[in-house]
Scaffold this active site. Structure first.
Site, mmCIF file in Angstrom:
data_model
loop_
_atom_site.group_PDB
_atom_site.id
_atom_site.type_symbol
_atom_site.label_atom_id
_atom_site.label_comp_id
_atom_site.label_asym_id
_atom_site.label_seq_id
_atom_site.Cartn_x
_atom_site.Cartn_y
_atom_site.Cartn_z
ATOM 1 N N LYS A 47 43.428 32.284 44.430
ATOM 2 C CA LYS A 47 42.041 32.169 43.969
ATOM 3 C C LYS A 47 41.304 31.080 44.740
ATOM 4 O O LYS A 47 40.154 31.257 45.158
ATOM 5 C CB LYS A 47 42.009 31.854 42.473
ATOM 6 C CG LYS A 47 42.408 32.999 41.568
ATOM 7 C CD LYS A 47 42.236 32.577 40.117
ATOM 8 C CE LYS A 47 42.424 33.721 39.161
ATOM 9 N NZ LYS A 47 42.102 33.348 37.769
ATOM 10 N N SER B 267 41.123 37.547 40.277
ATOM 11 C CA SER B 267 41.752 37.587 38.955
ATOM 12 C C SER B 267 43.268 37.690 39.036
ATOM 13 O O SER B 267 43.812 38.397 39.895
ATOM 14 C CB SER B 267 41.210 38.796 38.175
ATOM 15 O OG SER B 267 41.925 38.994 36.982
ATOM 16 N N GLY B 268 43.921 37.024 38.105
ATOM 17 C CA GLY B 268 45.349 37.195 37.931
ATOM 18 C C GLY B 268 45.677 38.455 37.156
ATOM 19 O O GLY B 268 46.842 38.717 36.842
ATOM 20 N N ASP C 160 39.413 37.596 33.327
ATOM 21 C CA ASP C 160 39.778 37.585 31.912
ATOM 22 C C ASP C 160 39.226 36.344 31.214
ATOM 23 O O ASP C 160 39.433 35.210 31.664
ATOM 24 C CB ASP C 160 41.293 37.625 31.756
ATOM 25 C CG ASP C 160 41.881 38.947 32.234
ATOM 26 O OD1 ASP C 160 41.104 39.858 32.552
ATOM 27 O OD2 ASP C 160 43.115 39.057 32.291
ATOM 28 N N ASP D 115 36.542 34.098 37.865
ATOM 29 C CA ASP D 115 37.716 34.603 37.169
ATOM 30 C C ASP D 115 37.268 35.832 36.365
ATOM 31 O O ASP D 115 36.068 36.006 36.109
ATOM 32 C CB ASP D 115 38.274 33.513 36.258
ATOM 33 C CG ASP D 115 39.406 34.003 35.382
ATOM 34 O OD1 ASP D 115 40.306 34.683 35.905
ATOM 35 O OD2 ASP D 115 39.386 33.726 34.167
ATOM 36 N N GLU E 279 41.710 39.431 27.528
ATOM 37 C CA GLU E 279 42.789 39.254 28.495
ATOM 38 C C GLU E 279 43.435 40.629 28.669
ATOM 39 O O GLU E 279 44.049 41.164 27.743
ATOM 40 C CB GLU E 279 43.818 38.247 27.979
ATOM 41 C CG GLU E 279 43.280 36.832 27.801
ATOM 42 C CD GLU E 279 43.116 36.088 29.114
ATOM 43 O OE1 GLU E 279 43.881 36.375 30.067
ATOM 44 O OE2 GLU E 279 42.221 35.230 29.196
ATOM 45 N N ASP F 201 38.039 29.829 33.177
ATOM 46 C CA ASP F 201 38.255 29.309 31.824
ATOM 47 C C ASP F 201 39.623 28.671 31.607
ATOM 48 O O ASP F 201 39.810 27.948 30.626
ATOM 49 C CB ASP F 201 38.088 30.437 30.796
ATOM 50 C CG ASP F 201 39.258 31.417 30.842
ATOM 51 O OD1 ASP F 201 40.053 31.454 29.888
ATOM 52 O OD2 ASP F 201 39.409 32.116 31.848
#
Length: 326
Positions: A257, A212-213, A126, A124, A133, A280
């Site tokens: 993901k 990543s989002g 952020d 991930d 973020e 996280d």
């Protein structure tokens, strides 16, 4: 047999002597990482400073059984002792180890991923690979930080799913100058220990990926900076130098993901047991569960519960100590 004080325990461990020693009421032996003895449990105690060693030595004494110990060496700069115990530890003994200030303990199995064999790590971004973020920082720079924070809170309360939350937050950025993206890239704060762990994994030929989002400029920056093998994120629409408040293409959500782990493993022929993921937040749970070994990093409680192991005290320098050298 030689009686050891707390200080002598670590002097003996780091010496070239292979004798057994008497430490309090215990008989201690040494082993090499690749030749750990058959035992009930392997525990790795990782720490930053030799000042923590007296407390660790005292905890070893409280285990009240014969043990085999090894110094585990990696290049990220932390210290690590592996403890092989031959009898199950009770709750009190486990708490003694886990509560040592400055030391983080991790259970290790013989089936753990091997550092010196081809592997895959999907990260991930952020709050995992970087300290911030990105959407929140962009919002503050665009003057809409409070509005985006309210949407984030709704998502955390379960009122919005990830895609709804993403689109609602990005919509708040409409009209912002695209310069804020480059400004944030220029100051992107890498998570402590990221560079060191990436270098060590790459030295053994591991494939490293960010899923990543967040947004493509930032994962692209990481990919170039660290020499990563692939990077996936959401693409912001920019029109005439301004953010349009929308994203285009496939949304990188929790399922994307998770699928990234499988796609990349197939692409690079990474065998089962060697596919790792680290994150996280709750959005990382499917990815963590899809991987052979899921790592929670300073994570939300739901993700920590779903993961195979959690790094909670130390930074990313601890990651290579979770892998075996065969």
């Amino acid at each position: 047999m030689e009686s050891l004080s707390h200080t002598l325990l670590f002097s003996w461990l780091s010496s070239g002597e292979n004798n057994r020693f008497q430490y309090q009421s215990q008989t201690l032996a040494k082993h090499m990482e690749a030749n750990a003895p058959l035992c009930e449990m392997r525990i790795r105690c990782v720490y930053e400073n030799s000042l923590d060693e007296p407390a660790l030595a005292a905890a070893i004494g409280q285990l009240q059984q014969d043990l085999s110990l090894a110094i585990i060496e990696r290049t990220t700069g932390l210290l690590c002792i592996e403890i092989c115990v031959y009898e199950p530890l009770n709750l009190t003994q486990m708490q003694v180890i886990s509560s040592i200030q400055g030391v983080e303990s991790f259970p290790i199995s013989d089936e753990q991923a091997k550092l010196n064999q081809p592997g895959l790590l999907v990260m991930d971004m952020d709050s995992t690979a970087i300290e911030i973020e990105c959407i929140d920082e962009l919002a503050v720079m665009a003057g809409v930080g409070e509005a985006v924070a309210k949407i984030t809170e709704r998502a955390m309360q379960g009122e919005l799913d990830f895609e709804e939350s993403l689109r609602a937050r990005v919509a708040q950025l409409e009209g912002a100058d695209e310069k804020i993206i480059q400004d944030l890239c220029d100051e992107l704060p890498l998570m402590p220990g990221l560079v060191e762990s990436v270098k060590e994994l790459q030295s053994y030929g591991w494939k490293l990926v960010v899923a990543s989002g967040g947004f493509t400029p930032f994962v692209g920056h990481l990919k170039q900076l660290l020499g990563l093998d692939a990077a996936y994120a959401n693409e912001l629409v920019i029109e005439q130098g301004k953010l349009a408040g929308t994203v285009i293409g496939q949304v990188v959500d929790a399922q994307f993901k998770a699928d990234t782990v499988l796609r990349c493993a197939e692409l690079w022929q990474i065998p089962e047991g060697q596919r790792l993921a680290i994150g996280d937040g709750a959005n990382d749970i499917p990815m963590i569960k899809t991987a052979d070994y899921g790592i929670a990093y300073h994570a939300k409680p739901k993700l920590e519960k779903a993961a195979d192991v959690a790094i909670s005290k130390l930074n990313l320098k601890a990651l290579p100590y979770l892998l075996l050298l065969s």
